[in-house]
Motif scaffolding. Structure first.
Motif, PDB file in Angstrom:
ATOM      1  N   PRO A   1      95.765  55.620  49.780  1.00  0.00           N
ATOM      2  CA  PRO A   1      94.500  55.340  50.473  1.00  0.00           C
ATOM      3  C   PRO A   1      94.555  54.108  51.376  1.00  0.00           C
ATOM      4  N   ALA A   2      95.301  53.073  50.956  1.00  0.00           N
ATOM      5  CA  ALA A   2      95.357  51.840  51.746  1.00  0.00           C
ATOM      6  C   ALA A   2      96.035  52.049  53.090  1.00  0.00           C
TER       7      ALA A   2
ATOM      8  N   LEU B   1      95.617  54.396  55.146  1.00  0.00           N
ATOM      9  CA  LEU B   1      94.756  55.079  56.104  1.00  0.00           C
ATOM     10  C   LEU B   1      93.881  54.134  56.912  1.00  0.00           C
ATOM     11  N   THR B   2      93.909  52.851  56.563  1.00  0.00           N
ATOM     12  CA  THR B   2      93.094  51.879  57.296  1.00  0.00           C
ATOM     13  C   THR B   2      93.777  51.380  58.557  1.00  0.00           C
ATOM     14  N   ASP B   3      95.093  51.631  58.697  1.00  0.00           N
ATOM     15  CA  ASP B   3      95.809  51.127  59.876  1.00  0.00           C
ATOM     16  C   ASP B   3      96.901  52.105  60.282  1.00  0.00           C
TER      17      ASP B   3
ATOM     18  N   GLN C   1      91.687  62.915  51.626  1.00  0.00           N
ATOM     19  CA  GLN C   1      91.512  61.467  51.797  1.00  0.00           C
ATOM     20  C   GLN C   1      91.587  61.063  53.266  1.00  0.00           C
TER      21      GLN C   1
ATOM     22  N   ALA D   1      88.438  59.403  55.278  1.00  0.00           N
ATOM     23  CA  ALA D   1      88.566  58.087  55.911  1.00  0.00           C
ATOM     24  C   ALA D   1      88.126  58.107  57.373  1.00  0.00           C
TER      25      ALA D   1
ATOM     26  N   VAL E   1      89.529  59.936  59.792  1.00  0.00           N
ATOM     27  CA  VAL E   1      90.648  60.211  60.694  1.00  0.00           C
ATOM     28  C   VAL E   1      90.590  61.692  61.076  1.00  0.00           C
TER      29      VAL E   1
END
Length: 356
Positions: A182-183, A185-187, A209, A213, A215
């Motif tokens: 999951p982390a 997907l923030t960048d 996921q 997020a 995307v």
């Protein structure tokens, strides 16, 4: 006449191996309906590998010990589990044919006794890269791959190699675990495509996921995404694509595919075949053609006949082996996920393939 088979009917690999085992069982039924092999009825000695390499090695040993006249063992769809069986088979001078494990390194790891009925990962990854650049016009890609799994790491390696050769830019190239996914997907940078090299049992969770997020860019992957009816769990997804071994969907007009689908759905009512079903089916039929060619079930004669097999026509394409190369050259099917179903986009034979 006995053919050994080990498929992971439970555990992480069951989404690929249950369909493959069903295809293999269908092929045995068809062979027996026309007199078997060399006039003898065929028995598929099917064992559940449980997606556990220790169990797989033990059951392979037991299969060979209990059936000394068995010349071939088939099965499985992942590099790590195939190696557990193939090393044991080679020790006893038995041929192992993997129906769906796509690592092009496999023949080097078990010389002379391990054959692939499918293409190599370098072929499907090259096809995906060429399609991403030439058709999607994707100039920037974020690459995410599961760590610690031979299939996902090799698929990622070959895709990146070919994509960069074609002039593409990699914005992110990161391995992940289930916990760390999951982390990531923030960048993803300013990527206009995600190449997700995933384990089959985690595809639904990870695509969910990504969409949760926010995307929305296309997701592209390899045959680990070919989870058939599993896509019904994501009925709104229509922007994911993957390479696989064949299109066996209801809209395929090939007489061979139509007949295959009809036979499968008669034997397994309520289920749709997928490419891994066809691979299991083709592998049994390939074994039958090989034994008929050898005119014998003697293990060495069967191995030699297989190594020179030419133009065997299967549901997943033509299989030919050249001297010293137990991986067939086959085209790649590019598929789209279409709201719970899988639809063929095109067949691709890549113009350049990275070395194993």
């Amino acid at each position: 006449m006995n053919i050994g088979a080990i498929y992971n009917l439970t555990g992480d690999q069951q989404n690929l191996d249950i369909p493959s085992s069903q295809g293999a069982l269908l092929a045995v039924d068809e062979l027996n309906s026309i007199g078997g092999i060399l006039g003898k009825n065929v028995n598929l000695l099917l064992e559940d590998g449980e997606t556990d390499t220790v169990v797989i090695a033990r059951k392979t040993e037991a299969l060979i010990s209990s059936n000394p006249d068995m010349p071939v063992i088939i099965g499985m769809s992942d590099t790590d589990v195939v190696l557990a069986a193939a090393h044991v088979a080679a020790k006893h001078k038995r041929t192992f044919i993997t129906s769906g494990a796509t690592s092009p390194l496999l023949p080097e790891q078990v010389p002379n006794y391990l054959f692939l009925a499918c293409y190599g990962d370098n072929v499907q990854a090259a096809a995906a890269a060429e399609w991403a650049v030439n058709t999607l016009k994707a100039s920037k890609v974020a690459v995410l791959y599961k760590q610690g799994m031979s299939y996902t790491e090799l698929l990622r390696k070959y895709f990146v190699t070919r994509y960069i050769e074609l002039g593409g830019t990699i914005t992110v190239d990161k391995g992940y675990t289930v916990e760390s996914f999951p982390a990531l997907l923030t960048d993803l940078g300013d990527a206009d495509l995600i190449y997700l090299s995933a384990s089959p049992n985690e595809v639904i969770s990870e695509v969910s996921q990504i969409r949760a997020a926010g995307v929305t860019v296309p997701i592209l992957s390899g045959d680990g995404f070919d989870i058939g009816e599993g896509w019904q769990k994501l009925p709104d997804e229509d922007n994911s694509y993957f390479t696989t071994h064949a299109d066996v969907g209801a809209d395929n007009k090939s007489p061979a595919v139509i007949a295959f689908r009809a036979a499968f759905m008669k034997k397994f009512p309520g289920h749709e075949p997928d490419a891994f079903t066809a691979l299991g089916y083709d592998t049994v039929k390939l074994v039958a053609a090989t034994i008929e060619k050898a005119g014998s079930t003697e293990a060495q004669a069967v191995r030699e006949a297989l190594s020179t097999m030419q133009k065997f026509q299967g549901i997943t394409g033509e299989i030919s082996f050249t001297a010293g190369n137990p991986i067939p050259v086959k085209s790649v099917a590019l598929m789209r996920v279409d709201r719970g179903a899988e639809k063929l986009i095109q067949e691709i034979l890549p113009t350049s393939v990275p070395l194993p």
